[in-house]
Write an enzyme that holds these catalytic residues in place. Structure first.
Site, PDB file in Angstrom:
ATOM      1  N   GLU A  54     -35.233 143.123  25.831  1.00 36.65           N
ATOM      2  CA  GLU A  54     -33.947 142.584  26.704  1.00 36.65           C
ATOM      3  C   GLU A  54     -33.840 143.592  27.666  1.00 36.65           C
ATOM      4  O   GLU A  54     -34.348 144.021  27.720  1.00 36.65           O
ATOM      5  CB  GLU A  54     -32.308 143.012  26.735  1.00 36.65           C
ATOM      6  CG  GLU A  54     -31.069 142.299  27.734  1.00 36.65           C
ATOM      7  CD  GLU A  54     -30.296 142.343  27.522  1.00 36.65           C
ATOM      8  OE1 GLU A  54     -29.072 142.396  28.331  1.00 36.65           O
ATOM      9  OE2 GLU A  54     -30.063 143.505  26.427  1.00 36.65           O
ATOM     10  N   ASP A  65     -20.856 146.882  32.032  1.00 42.37           N
ATOM     11  CA  ASP A  65     -21.708 147.593  32.164  1.00 42.37           C
ATOM     12  C   ASP A  65     -20.623 148.960  31.512  1.00 42.37           C
ATOM     13  O   ASP A  65     -20.374 149.115  32.576  1.00 42.37           O
ATOM     14  CB  ASP A  65     -22.669 147.671  32.920  1.00 42.37           C
ATOM     15  CG  ASP A  65     -23.503 146.162  32.399  1.00 42.37           C
ATOM     16  OD1 ASP A  65     -23.705 146.532  31.160  1.00 42.37           O
ATOM     17  OD2 ASP A  65     -24.469 146.131  33.221  1.00 42.37           O
TER      18      ASP A  65
END
Length: 271
Positions: A54, A65
């Site tokens: 990724e 995040d």
């Protein structure tokens, strides 16, 4: 249950083949542009036994995040990282033998438009796409143009997702289904959330696509436990914390090999 051959592109075929051979899947994450030679991490990941990688495009407002990935993204932005520069870096890579999956926020997709964005990914050798802030009921345009460009969009499912919506997410996902282990942001945790087992079980009832479990997996023991429920794991914050602390590609290779070994041990366990 979804037809296992329905619209299976290169990423899904790759992951299915490895899963069906009994392998636990490992997808490490790197924030693109974090260091001058950041693509060396991709080579190290592949050498450590990653099954997919990724690649996160740095974004100024990463709502999903946690602190570690936020810091990594800001560091990359401070170095001048941009979508075009990242894709140019990827275009110059030799074949790593594993699929690259870009993750980003929808604002970056909209900047050039979904069609041009996905075509640019394909030209750079990317096979998959994760857009965590795009809900399934708004994903129709992107998933359509992504598939037309040969990009496989993987959608996210969380512990709070109702079963009917899980079925819709699984139906529209390509490549794999990304199971989010906790309600919260990315980041290292001391234990795998209890909700992970229930979520992956509910996803398996509606699809045969590979299921990768992420958010909080950072140790071999957690990877081993996650493999008991999912087909594999996504490891992001634990990787990026080490990068932020100065770890080089060889250091990350050694770390990921401990996760690879743990996944392989769990696969070898008698059932």
């Amino acid at each position: 249950m979804t037809n296992p051959t329905l619209a299976a592109g290169a990423v899904e075929r790759h992951l299915r083949a490895r899963r069906d051979a009994g392998r636990g899947l490992l997808m490490p994450y790197v924030t693109a542009g974090i260091t001058p030679g950041w693509t060396d991490y991709l080579r190290a990941f592949a050498a450590a036994g990653a099954d997919a990688i990724e690649v996160g495009l740095p974004f100024s407002d990463p709502t999903l995040d946690g602190v570690t990935i936020q810091q990594a993204g800001q560091a990359a932005l401070d170095r001048g990282a941009s979508t075009r520069r990242v894709l140019a870096d990827l275009s110059g890579l030799p074949d790593l033998g594993v699929p690259l999956v870009v993750s980003t926020y929808y604002n970056l997709v909209l900047h050039d438009g979904p069609r041009e964005f996905c075509e640019a990914l394909r030209r750079a050798g990317v096979g998959g796409l994760i857009v965590p802030d795009l809900p399934v009921h708004e994903a129709g345009e992107l998933t359509g143009v992504a598939e037309a460009a040969g990009i496989e969009p993987a959608l996210l499912a969380s512990p709070s997702t109702p079963q009917a919506r899980l079925a819709e997410i699984a139906h529209h996902s390509r490549g794999f289904v990304y199971a989010v282990s906790v309600m919260g942001t990315t980041g290292e945790r001391t234990a795998l959330a209890a909700s992970a087992a229930e979520l992956t079980g509910r996803i398996r009832r509606v699809t045969d696509r590979p299921v990768l479990l992420g958010f909080g997996i950072s140790t071999p023991d957690q990877a081993r436990e996650a493999r008991r429920h999912a087909d594999g794991v996504v490891v992001g914050a634990a990787v990026m914390r080490r990068v932020l602390d100065g770890a080089g590609p060889d250091d990350l290779k050694s770390f990921l090999m401990t996760l690879r070994q743990a996944l392989d041990q769990e696969c070898d366990r008698p059932r």
